[in-house]
Enzyme design. Structure first.
Site, PDB file in Angstrom:
ATOM      1  N   ASP A 185     -10.382  -3.982  -4.322  1.00  0.00           N
ATOM      2  CA  ASP A 185      -9.525  -2.974  -3.686  1.00  0.00           C
ATOM      3  C   ASP A 185      -9.672  -1.667  -4.466  1.00  0.00           C
ATOM      4  OD1 ASP A 185      -7.493  -1.415  -2.600  1.00  0.00           O
ATOM      5  OD2 ASP A 185      -5.918  -2.896  -2.899  1.00  0.00           O
TER       6      ASP A 185
ATOM      7  N   SER B 281       0.824  -1.197   0.000  1.00  0.00           N
ATOM      8  CA  SER B 281       0.000   0.000   0.000  1.00  0.00           C
ATOM      9  C   SER B 281       0.873   1.268   0.000  1.00  0.00           C
ATOM     10  CB  SER B 281      -0.966  -0.036   1.192  1.00  0.00           C
ATOM     11  OG  SER B 281      -1.984   0.906   1.063  1.00  0.00           O
TER      12      SER B 281
ATOM     13  N   HIS C  65      -8.093  -5.226  -0.156  1.00  0.00           N
ATOM     14  CA  HIS C  65      -6.911  -4.535   0.344  1.00  0.00           C
ATOM     15  C   HIS C  65      -6.587  -5.055   1.743  1.00  0.00           C
ATOM     16  CE1 HIS C  65      -4.179  -1.045  -0.006  1.00  0.00           C
ATOM     17  NE2 HIS C  65      -4.242  -1.030   1.319  1.00  0.00           N
TER      18      HIS C  65
END
Length: 319
Positions: free
Chosen positions: A260, A166, A290
């Site tokens: 996501d 991320s 995610h």
């Protein structure tokens, strides 16, 4: 239109059950919390609720200090039970540049170290909003430049790589570009559902805007904390590596998840790297969300995705 949490027919059932559990807890979304509250809540989920007896055992785990942008930063070194010599990986944790720390990503680092057969060095970079952009970048680049010169001190060999999930994937991508420009030949880079173009308006950002753990409002909240009161230029490659020069970068593993908001961002970066002539191993894992890299204990599909990701990364590191 966004599906209600856990009801999409293509969503991994175990992940759907986890989402239902989190929804039933009634915790306000991060976008409605203070940074301190968000950090505490994330630590509860990632640290307090896990079974430490299930953590992959390491030959050595030790806390160290490494250079940062404004002074030394804490870091943690993981050496697996594997025959050397081993590559050395700088790992950057996710959390929107606002939350996350060495403990929240302890499982992820152990898993990469074990299954990719590498020494992993996890960096505790400065967080926003107390330290907005470019503090995290400055810490990461200082640590990376030090690491490529001191792999032997850390138990690794000359092979070096960067990895992150991320926001950490963003920092890893930025670092790969920086080290190339400084003449360092990285062996590989691992980008797990990375942020590569800040503020990008994509189909996945709209389609997965709510109900799948990371929501659009939280993404916008993260961005505002990281940008700081003065704001930033979203085309700055240190913020949005998609706008950087991609030619000549290290081979990459780029993985994304179907549900996501960042799916299209990561998929687009994988295509851009390929178009620039970079070797890319790209996987979009169906049914997952995610954060799946830390959800293997809840979902067999997530666990399989994590192992596949580590295998791909290990293949690049040891080729």
């Amino acid at each position: 239109m966004t599906e209600t949490t856990g009801t999409h027919p293509d969503l991994d059932p175990a992940t759907g059950a986890l989402l239902a559990f989190l929804a039933a807890a009634g915790t306000p979304p991060m976008s409605q919390q203070t940074p301190e509250q968000a950090r505490a809540g994330f630590r509860t989920l990632a640290v307090d609720l896990r079974d430490d007896s299930l953590l992959p055992p390491m030959a050595e785990v030790r806390d160290v200090e490494v250079p940062g942008g404004a002074g030394p930063r804490p870091a943690r070194v993981y050496r697996p039970h594997a025959e050397g010599p081993l590559p050395t990986v700088l790992f950057l944790h996710g959390g929107g540049f606002v939350i996350g720390d060495l403990d929240t990503h302890d499982l992820t680092c152990r898993t990469i170290a074990e299954h990719s057969r590498a020494v992993v060095v996890s960096l505790d970079y400065r967080l926003a909003p107390e330290h907005p952009f470019p503090a995290a970048v400055e810490d990461t680049l200082a640590a990376a430049e030090w690491l490529v010169e001191h792999t032997g001190d850390l138990g690794g060999d000359h092979r070096t790589a960067v990895a992150g999930d991320s926001a950490g994937g963003n920092l890893a991508a930025v670092t790969a570009q920086h080290l190339r420009d400084r003449g360092h030949d990285l062996t590989a880079q691992l980008l797990i559902y990375p942020v590569t173009e800040m503020g990008a308006d994509t189909d996945s950002f709209r389609d997965n805007a709510e109900g799948y753990f990371l929501d659009a409002d939280t993404m916008l909240w993260f961005g505002a904390q990281y940008a700081g009161p003065a704001g930033v230029d979203p085309s700055d490659p240190r913020l949005s590596p998609r706008h950087g020069d991609l030619a000549g970068l290290a081979p990459a593993v780029v993985v994304t998840a179907q549900f996501d908001p960042l799916r299209d961002d990561g998929d687009g970066y994988a295509r851009a790297l390929t178009d620039a002539g970079v070797r890319v191993e790209h996987r979009q894992f169906p049914g997952l969300i995610h954060g799946f890299v830390d959800m293997g204990r809840h979902s067999p599909a997530a666990d399989a995705a994590v192992l596949e990701t580590c295998r791909l990364f290990g293949d690049l590191l040891h080729r």
